[in-house]
Scaffold this active site. Structure first.
Site, PDB file in Angstrom:
ATOM      1  N   THR A  14       0.832  -1.205   0.000  1.00 28.53           N
ATOM      2  CA  THR A  14       0.000   0.000   0.000  1.00 28.53           C
ATOM      3  C   THR A  14       0.869   1.259   0.000  1.00 28.53           C
ATOM      4  OG1 THR A  14      -0.039   0.053   2.405  1.00 28.53           O
ATOM      5  CG2 THR A  14      -1.851  -1.132   1.331  1.00 28.53           C
ATOM      6  N   TYR A  16       4.364   3.860  -1.019  1.00 26.32           N
ATOM      7  CA  TYR A  16       4.691   4.697  -2.173  1.00 26.32           C
ATOM      8  C   TYR A  16       5.176   3.843  -3.363  1.00 26.32           C
ATOM      9  CZ  TYR A  16       6.783   8.127  -5.185  1.00 26.32           C
ATOM     10  OH  TYR A  16       7.105   8.870  -6.290  1.00 26.32           O
ATOM     11  N   ARG A  37      -1.342  -4.347   7.456  1.00 29.55           N
ATOM     12  CA  ARG A  37      -1.740  -4.390   8.868  1.00 29.55           C
ATOM     13  C   ARG A  37      -3.258  -4.240   9.003  1.00 29.55           C
ATOM     14  NH1 ARG A  37       1.650   0.522  10.667  1.00 29.55           N
ATOM     15  NH2 ARG A  37       1.065   1.045   8.537  1.00 29.55           N
ATOM     16  N   SER A  40      -4.277  -0.670   9.126  1.00 29.25           N
ATOM     17  CA  SER A  40      -3.674   0.229   8.143  1.00 29.25           C
ATOM     18  C   SER A  40      -4.677   1.312   7.758  1.00 29.25           C
ATOM     19  CB  SER A  40      -3.271  -0.556   6.892  1.00 29.25           C
ATOM     20  OG  SER A  40      -2.872   0.350   5.885  1.00 29.25           O
ATOM     21  N   PRO A  84      11.915   2.392   8.283  1.00 28.88           N
ATOM     22  CA  PRO A  84      11.889   2.035   9.715  1.00 28.88           C
ATOM     23  C   PRO A  84      11.566   0.553   9.962  1.00 28.88           C
ATOM     24  CG  PRO A  84      10.643   4.044   9.306  1.00 28.88           C
ATOM     25  CD  PRO A  84      10.978   3.477   7.967  1.00 28.88           C
ATOM     26  N   GLN A  85      10.973  -0.109   8.971  1.00 32.81           N
ATOM     27  CA  GLN A  85      10.603  -1.531   9.135  1.00 32.81           C
ATOM     28  C   GLN A  85      11.626  -2.480   8.504  1.00 32.81           C
ATOM     29  OE1 GLN A  85       7.797   0.772   8.373  1.00 32.81           O
ATOM     30  NE2 GLN A  85       7.815   0.702  10.608  1.00 32.81           N
ATOM     31  N   LYS A 130      20.050  -2.479   5.649  1.00 34.75           N
ATOM     32  CA  LYS A 130      19.624  -3.186   4.429  1.00 34.75           C
ATOM     33  C   LYS A 130      20.641  -4.278   4.065  1.00 34.75           C
ATOM     34  CE  LYS A 130      16.660   0.323   2.347  1.00 34.75           C
ATOM     35  NZ  LYS A 130      16.175   0.870   1.067  1.00 34.75           N
ATOM     36  N   CYS A 151      17.344   6.342  -8.171  1.00 39.33           N
ATOM     37  CA  CYS A 151      16.452   7.384  -7.627  1.00 39.33           C
ATOM     38  C   CYS A 151      15.048   7.254  -8.206  1.00 39.33           C
ATOM     39  CB  CYS A 151      16.978   8.775  -7.970  1.00 39.33           C
ATOM     40  SG  CYS A 151      18.611   9.097  -7.316  1.00 39.33           S
ATOM     41  N   PHE A 152      14.045   7.219  -7.342  1.00 43.29           N
ATOM     42  CA  PHE A 152      12.660   7.218  -7.833  1.00 43.29           C
ATOM     43  C   PHE A 152      12.466   8.539  -8.584  1.00 43.29           C
ATOM     44  CE2 PHE A 152      10.965   4.543  -3.959  1.00 43.29           C
ATOM     45  CZ  PHE A 152      11.780   3.491  -4.339  1.00 43.29           C
TER      46      PHE A 152
HETATM   47  P1  NAP Z   1       6.232   3.663   2.593  1.00 46.63           P
HETATM   48  O1  NAP Z   1       5.301   4.156   1.565  1.00 46.63           O
HETATM   49  O2  NAP Z   1       6.647   4.665   3.639  1.00 46.63           O
HETATM   50  O3  NAP Z   1       5.623   2.424   3.431  1.00 46.63           O
HETATM   51  C1  NAP Z   1       5.339   1.163   2.866  1.00 46.63           C
HETATM   52  C2  NAP Z   1       4.315   0.419   3.724  1.00 46.63           C
HETATM   53  O4  NAP Z   1       4.899  -0.056   4.941  1.00 46.63           O
HETATM   54  C3  NAP Z   1       3.126   1.198   4.207  1.00 46.63           C
HETATM   55  O5  NAP Z   1       2.179   1.414   3.176  1.00 46.63           O
HETATM   56  C4  NAP Z   1       2.573   0.327   5.335  1.00 46.63           C
HETATM   57  O6  NAP Z   1       1.722  -0.704   4.858  1.00 46.63           O
HETATM   58  C5  NAP Z   1       3.856  -0.315   5.854  1.00 46.63           C
HETATM   59  N1  NAP Z   1       4.169   0.307   7.158  1.00 46.63           N
HETATM   60  C6  NAP Z   1       4.270   1.624   7.457  1.00 46.63           C
HETATM   61  N2  NAP Z   1       4.489   1.797   8.773  1.00 46.63           N
HETATM   62  C7  NAP Z   1       4.551   0.571   9.319  1.00 46.63           C
HETATM   63  C8  NAP Z   1       4.754   0.090  10.624  1.00 46.63           C
HETATM   64  N3  NAP Z   1       4.934   0.929  11.656  1.00 46.63           N
HETATM   65  N4  NAP Z   1       4.772  -1.229  10.800  1.00 46.63           N
HETATM   66  C9  NAP Z   1       4.579  -2.069   9.767  1.00 46.63           C
HETATM   67  N5  NAP Z   1       4.367  -1.660   8.496  1.00 46.63           N
HETATM   68  C10 NAP Z   1       4.345  -0.357   8.285  1.00 46.63           C
HETATM   69  O7  NAP Z   1       7.514   3.011   1.891  1.00 46.63           O
HETATM   70  P2  NAP Z   1       8.360   3.596   0.661  1.00 46.63           P
HETATM   71  O8  NAP Z   1       8.689   5.040   0.909  1.00 46.63           O
HETATM   72  O9  NAP Z   1       7.684   3.199  -0.606  1.00 46.63           O
HETATM   73  O10 NAP Z   1       9.741   2.774   0.835  1.00 46.63           O
HETATM   74  C11 NAP Z   1       9.920   1.468   0.334  1.00 46.63           C
HETATM   75  C12 NAP Z   1      11.412   1.234   0.018  1.00 46.63           C
HETATM   76  O11 NAP Z   1      11.852   2.152  -0.989  1.00 46.63           O
HETATM   77  C13 NAP Z   1      12.350   1.426   1.211  1.00 46.63           C
HETATM   78  O12 NAP Z   1      13.365   0.431   1.148  1.00 46.63           O
HETATM   79  C14 NAP Z   1      12.965   2.819   0.984  1.00 46.63           C
HETATM   80  O13 NAP Z   1      14.263   2.943   1.550  1.00 46.63           O
HETATM   81  C15 NAP Z   1      13.023   2.864  -0.531  1.00 46.63           C
HETATM   82  N6  NAP Z   1      12.947   4.238  -1.109  1.00 46.63           N
HETATM   83  C16 NAP Z   1      13.778   4.511  -2.151  1.00 46.63           C
HETATM   84  C17 NAP Z   1      13.710   5.757  -2.774  1.00 46.63           C
HETATM   85  C18 NAP Z   1      14.573   6.035  -3.971  1.00 46.63           C
HETATM   86  O14 NAP Z   1      14.546   7.158  -4.499  1.00 46.63           O
HETATM   87  N7  NAP Z   1      15.323   5.078  -4.437  1.00 46.63           N
HETATM   88  C19 NAP Z   1      12.802   6.720  -2.339  1.00 46.63           C
HETATM   89  C20 NAP Z   1      11.947   6.398  -1.257  1.00 46.63           C
HETATM   90  C21 NAP Z   1      12.046   5.134  -0.662  1.00 46.63           C
HETATM   91  P3  NAP Z   1       0.304  -1.052   5.555  1.00 46.63           P
HETATM   92  O15 NAP Z   1      -0.268   0.224   6.078  1.00 46.63           O
HETATM   93  O16 NAP Z   1      -0.480  -1.601   4.399  1.00 46.63           O
HETATM   94  O17 NAP Z   1       0.567  -2.061   6.617  1.00 46.63           O
HETATM   95  O1  EMF Z   2      14.629  11.338   0.863  1.00 41.20           O
HETATM   96  C1  EMF Z   2      15.364  10.644   0.262  1.00 41.20           C
HETATM   97  O2  EMF Z   2      16.327  11.143  -0.515  1.00 41.20           O
HETATM   98  C2  EMF Z   2      16.554  12.509  -0.464  1.00 41.20           C
HETATM   99  C3  EMF Z   2      15.774  13.235  -1.493  1.00 41.20           C
HETATM  100  C4  EMF Z   2      15.323   9.180   0.413  1.00 41.20           C
HETATM  101  C5  EMF Z   2      14.114   8.383   0.377  1.00 41.20           C
HETATM  102  C6  EMF Z   2      15.101   8.238  -0.673  1.00 41.20           C
HETATM  103  C7  EMF Z   2      16.047   7.108  -0.791  1.00 41.20           C
HETATM  104  C8  EMF Z   2      16.865   7.125  -1.891  1.00 41.20           C
HETATM  105  C9  EMF Z   2      17.751   6.112  -2.083  1.00 41.20           C
HETATM  106  O3  EMF Z   2      18.595   6.048  -3.174  1.00 41.20           O
HETATM  107  C10 EMF Z   2      18.443   7.029  -4.170  1.00 41.20           C
HETATM  108  C11 EMF Z   2      16.118   6.055   0.101  1.00 41.20           C
HETATM  109  C12 EMF Z   2      17.013   5.024  -0.093  1.00 41.20           C
HETATM  110  C13 EMF Z   2      17.849   5.061  -1.176  1.00 41.20           C
HETATM  111  O4  EMF Z   2      18.799   4.068  -1.393  1.00 41.20           O
END
Ligand code: NAP
Ligand code: EMF
Length: 314
Positions: A14, A16, A37, A40, A84-85, A130, A151-152
């Site tokens: 659910t 991002y 959850r 949720s 955080p999870q 990780k 990067c997303f």
């Molecule tokens: P998110 O939207 O913050 O959360 C994902 C899901 O985790 C939530 O929808 C929720 O599901 C569950 N969750 C939230 N709080 C919780 C809690 N306290 N206990 C258990 N479950 C909980 O996640 P995201 O930002 O997409 O991040 C996913 C991954 O992408 C991470 O590894 C992050 O580091 C990475 N990331 C990468 C980038 C990038 O640019 N590369 C950017 C952002 C994130 P339910 O409510 O359905 O239980």
């Molecule tokens: O806020 C972020 O970046 C600053 C704009 C974090 C959530 C983005 C993130 C990016 C990553 O690689 C690009 C989380 C984990 C990553 O490895």
């Protein structure tokens, strides 16, 4: 494992990036299970998933028996849990070990290639968690694919250019702005992640999303944006030393994003290493698919400005 017969269970579906994976899994015809959850607050998206045919499994990661039962129903497990999870994924791994049937596990990586980057301490601590999950999966001999999505795209365009404030023309450039970074559209991350999760060629491999047309410097990105919008931005550079100082003075977890920006835009850590035989770059694997280029990503963004939620670090 036949690619078109995999049942896929997604944790954090659910969220991002997870929501793009759930939609991609359904679109590619996989029976798709979303673990969420019971309390949720993501009810709208859960209703949408259900109407698309997803099976919703309610539970918590510390409900071991429930987890084992859910895992036994599927072939592939993908975790897109928030930062955080991250360590909660050890509980998912325990269930996968007990269930004994999982053909592929993808943990919640989806960022920089964590085994090939060395970052400022706050981001290093983030990456260490990780890495710990990767090592536990390898040690348990569970078949895996580790995905570095870089990067997303919409998330970073929003962060860097804040297009939802059309009047805000002052933007920050990290360092010289010349280091190359990799931006990938979230919808592509969803589709490619489902493809690699069910592909025998990517079993026990680290997959990187780095097509050549998605490698861009911050200055390139700004000038592309200016050309397309006709609006010019006032750039303020923040030096590497200032970024390092911020990473040391901000409280945890606010010191993490600035440390990520340092790795990506000062050090160029998403684009500065060779992709040799030890890594798989995803773009040539599926001739029928194409990553949206940065140019197309900006067009998509200008047509339909996505305002991504900010990432959780707590
Ligand atoms: P998110 O939207 O913050 O959360 C994902 C899901 O985790 C939530 O929808 C929720 O599901 C569950 N969750 C939230 N709080 C919780 C809690 N306290 N206990 C258990 N479950 C909980 O996640 P995201 O930002 O997409 O991040 C996913 C991954 O992408 C991470 O590894 C992050 O580091 C990475 N990331 C990468 C980038 C990038 O640019 N590369 C950017 C952002 C994130 P339910 O409510 O359905 O239980
Ligand atoms: O806020 C972020 O970046 C600053 C704009 C974090 C959530 C983005 C993130 C990016 C990553 O690689 C690009 C989380 C984990 C990553 O490895």
């Amino acid at each position: 494992m036949k690619q078109n017969e995999s049942r896929i269970l997604i944790f954090g579906g659910t969220g991002y990036i997870g929501s793009y994976m759930v939609k991609a899994s359904i679109k590619l015809g996989h029976p798709t299970y979303v673990f969420t959850r019971p309390d949720s607050n993501k009810t709208d998206i859960l209703t949408e998933f259900q109407s698309m045919g997803a099976i919703i499994v309610k539970g918590r990661v510390d409900e071991h028996d429930k987890l084992v039962a859910a895992v036994r129903e599927v072939d592939v497990v993908i975790s897109a849990l928030a930062y955080p999870q991250v360590l909660d994924q050890l509980k998912i791994l325990e269930a996968i070990k007990i269930a004994g049937n999982i053909k592929r596990f993808l943990p919640s990586d989806f960022g920089l290639e964590e085994d090939r980057v060395s970052a400022l301490p706050p981001f290093e601590a983030f990456l260490n968690k990780k890495r710990r999950i990767r090592r536990a999966i390898e040690e348990a001999k569970i078949p895996y694919t580790f995905v570095s999505a870089n990067c997303f795209g919409a998330y970073f365009i929003n962060y860097l250019l804040h297009p939802s404030h059309p009047n805000k023309q002052d933007i920050t450039v990290y360092g010289s702005g010349e280091a190359k970074a990799v931006l990938i559209y979230e919808e592509d991350i969803g589709i490619y992640t489902i493809k690699v999760a069910t592909d025998p060629r990517t079993c026990n491999r680290v997959v990187v999303y780095r097509p050549p047309a998605n490698v861009v410097s911050q200055l390139d990105l700004i000038s592309l944006w200016e050309k397309k919008t006709g609006r010019f931005l006032n750039k303020t550079h923040i030096t590497e030393q200032e970024i390092v100082t911020l990473s040391q003075s901000l409280p945890d977890p606010e010191n993490i994003p600035v440390s990520i920006l340092h790795s990506v835009f000062v050090k160029g850590a998403t684009a500065d290493f060779e992709i040799g035989d030890d890594l798989v770059e995803a773009s040539p694997l599926y001739p029928e698919l194409k990553f949206s280029t940065v140019d197309q990503l900006i067009d998509i963004f200008l047509k339909n400005p996505i305002k991504p939620a900010s990432a959780a670090f707590g």
